[in-house]
Design an enzyme around this catalytic site. Sequence first.
Site, PDB file in Angstrom:
ATOM      1  N   ARG A  34       0.848  -1.197  -0.140  1.00 40.89           N
ATOM      2  CA  ARG A  34       0.051   0.588  -0.010  1.00 40.89           C
ATOM      3  C   ARG A  34       1.300   1.498   0.080  1.00 40.89           C
ATOM      4  O   ARG A  34       0.944   2.381  -0.706  1.00 40.89           O
ATOM      5  CB  ARG A  34      -0.366   0.447   1.556  1.00 40.89           C
ATOM      6  CG  ARG A  34      -1.867  -0.791   0.978  1.00 40.89           C
ATOM      7  CD  ARG A  34      -2.700  -1.033   2.429  1.00 40.89           C
ATOM      8  NE  ARG A  34      -1.507  -2.422   3.147  1.00 40.89           N
ATOM      9  CZ  ARG A  34      -1.542  -3.735   2.841  1.00 40.89           C
ATOM     10  NH1 ARG A  34      -2.818  -4.174   1.423  1.00 40.89           N
ATOM     11  NH2 ARG A  34      -0.543  -4.378   3.211  1.00 40.89           N
ATOM     12  N   THR A  35       1.451   1.592   1.324  1.00 38.73           N
ATOM     13  CA  THR A  35       2.888   2.817   1.195  1.00 38.73           C
ATOM     14  C   THR A  35       2.937   3.058  -0.360  1.00 38.73           C
ATOM     15  O   THR A  35       2.563   3.823  -0.482  1.00 38.73           O
ATOM     16  CB  THR A  35       3.168   2.799   2.175  1.00 38.73           C
ATOM     17  OG1 THR A  35       3.128   1.941   3.437  1.00 38.73           O
ATOM     18  CG2 THR A  35       4.232   4.037   2.662  1.00 38.73           C
TER      19      THR A  35
ATOM     20  N   LYS B 281      26.307  -4.433  -0.888  1.00 36.55           N
ATOM     21  CA  LYS B 281      27.661  -4.300  -1.305  1.00 36.55           C
ATOM     22  C   LYS B 281      28.516  -3.231   0.068  1.00 36.55           C
ATOM     23  O   LYS B 281      29.571  -3.528   0.393  1.00 36.55           O
ATOM     24  CB  LYS B 281      28.779  -3.778  -2.089  1.00 36.55           C
ATOM     25  CG  LYS B 281      28.076  -3.920  -4.814  1.00 36.55           C
ATOM     26  CD  LYS B 281      28.162  -3.475  -5.311  1.00 36.55           C
ATOM     27  CE  LYS B 281      27.625  -3.618  -6.195  1.00 36.55           C
ATOM     28  NZ  LYS B 281      27.455  -3.010  -7.770  1.00 36.55           N
TER      29      LYS B 281
ATOM     30  N   ARG C  84      11.519   4.134   3.659  1.00 33.97           N
ATOM     31  CA  ARG C  84      10.424   2.702   4.366  1.00 33.97           C
ATOM     32  C   ARG C  84      11.743   1.838   4.892  1.00 33.97           C
ATOM     33  O   ARG C  84      13.003   1.135   4.130  1.00 33.97           O
ATOM     34  CB  ARG C  84       9.945   1.585   3.833  1.00 33.97           C
ATOM     35  CG  ARG C  84       9.411   0.502   5.000  1.00 33.97           C
ATOM     36  CD  ARG C  84       8.357   0.235   4.762  1.00 33.97           C
ATOM     37  NE  ARG C  84       7.377   1.016   4.693  1.00 33.97           N
ATOM     38  CZ  ARG C  84       6.160   0.463   4.431  1.00 33.97           C
ATOM     39  NH1 ARG C  84       5.908  -0.877   3.970  1.00 33.97           N
ATOM     40  NH2 ARG C  84       4.886   0.950   4.941  1.00 33.97           N
TER      41      ARG C  84
ATOM     42  N   HIS D  61       4.714   6.089  11.572  1.00 34.53           N
ATOM     43  CA  HIS D  61       4.508   5.959  10.380  1.00 34.53           C
ATOM     44  C   HIS D  61       3.465   6.882  10.231  1.00 34.53           C
ATOM     45  O   HIS D  61       1.925   6.832   9.937  1.00 34.53           O
ATOM     46  CB  HIS D  61       3.507   4.182   9.634  1.00 34.53           C
ATOM     47  CG  HIS D  61       3.482   3.745   8.903  1.00 34.53           C
ATOM     48  ND1 HIS D  61       3.510   4.902   7.591  1.00 34.53           N
ATOM     49  CD2 HIS D  61       3.399   3.084   8.192  1.00 34.53           C
ATOM     50  CE1 HIS D  61       3.562   4.091   6.180  1.00 34.53           C
ATOM     51  NE2 HIS D  61       3.028   3.257   6.783  1.00 34.53           N
TER      52      HIS D  61
HETATM   53  C1  NCD Z   1       1.898  -0.617   8.412  1.00 35.75           C
HETATM   54  C2  NCD Z   1       3.636  -1.233   8.362  1.00 35.75           C
HETATM   55  O1  NCD Z   1       4.568  -1.582   7.207  1.00 35.75           O
HETATM   56  O2  NCD Z   1       3.475  -0.308   9.723  1.00 35.75           O
HETATM   57  N1  NCD Z   1       1.582  -1.150   6.901  1.00 35.75           N
HETATM   58  C3  NCD Z   1       0.600  -0.217   6.002  1.00 35.75           C
HETATM   59  O3  NCD Z   1       2.113   1.054   5.691  1.00 35.75           O
HETATM   60  N2  NCD Z   1      -0.303  -0.671   5.782  1.00 35.75           N
HETATM   61  C4  NCD Z   1       0.938  -2.161   9.101  1.00 35.75           C
HETATM   62  C5  NCD Z   1       1.417  -3.838   9.154  1.00 35.75           C
HETATM   63  O4  NCD Z   1       2.830  -3.767   8.694  1.00 35.75           O
HETATM   64  O5  NCD Z   1       1.491  -4.384   9.991  1.00 35.75           O
END
Ligand code: NCD
Length: 314
Positions: free
Chosen positions: A59-60, A88, A109, A137
């Site tokens: 999703r993100t 590397k 991320r 997040h």
């Molecule tokens: C979440 C995350 O990556 O923290 N996912 C997201 O971005 N919607 C939740 C999760 O992974 O449980």
Amino acid sequence: MGGTLFGRDLVAIGDLGRKGIEDVLSNASEMQSVLEKGKRVDYLKNNIMATLFFEPSTRTRLSFESAMQRLGGGVIGFADANTTSTIKGETLADTVRIVESYSDILVLRHNWAGAAREAAKYAKVPVINAGDGAGEHPTQALLDLFTIKKEAGKLSKLKVVIAGDLKYGRTSHSFAEALSLFGNEFVFVAPEELQIPDSVYKSVVKNSGNAQKSESLSKAAADADVIYMTRVQKERLPKPEDYQKFEHAFRIDEKFLKSVREDVLLMHPLPRVSEISPEVDKLKNSVYFKQAGYGVPIRMAVLDMILNGDSRDS
Ligand code: NCD
């Protein structure tokens, strides 16, 4: 356009404050009307966004990319760090120094809590935290609040139950911090070992003055306005064998829903594993798929506010 985010990083929800959050939500409503008209706009036609994803994401990453493309911008990046020079031995700092010369904004991320703050120290371009380990997040919190505003019609005076793995689940940290700025009541429901970190709890109490911890979902949820369920973060448990202990700690199914208010809003950042039964999906108030969809207007708003501020060149 609100100028609060212009040229800035978005690493933690605390970087925004209540006014900043309100600005993003109102810009996201504008972006939603752009999307409803099925339009692409050219607000960011001269910009390139780089997505640096060192951890899995559906999703993100895709909603950031969709948001940037809807705004007319370009996208580069990677979704698997094993295909990059990290393998590397390149450091995060060096990766950031390189990619910033190819782009105007970095979306990161990483599995290390603190990675986005560290990257922001090195980067000359703005950095957005798209999830840092068991840290934060922030854009997820923004889309969570947007969902509540759209679906419940208000952001305050709500009883909010946040349940699941609250220790390692970064979405619960940013969500609770954000929503506590609007005057709500909170119950954190988790097995003791997975309870909300003290730092988040204290900050929620300070902001809202009204928070409790519990191990019983049915008790806490009986009169809740919002239930925000999360999965056990298997990949972050220090002892992976503990997963079996927690994986079935909570389960929302049709039977469970008989014990809660009919109009309760059922949310989840997704992915869900077994904590919400698929039979619940069809209910009107199961808004988690809609919630994921709101990721696009929210991320359009954030990108536009950081890169354009008050002045678009188009
Ligand atoms: C979440 C995350 O990556 O923290 N996912 C997201 O971005 N919607 C939740 C999760 O992974 O449980």
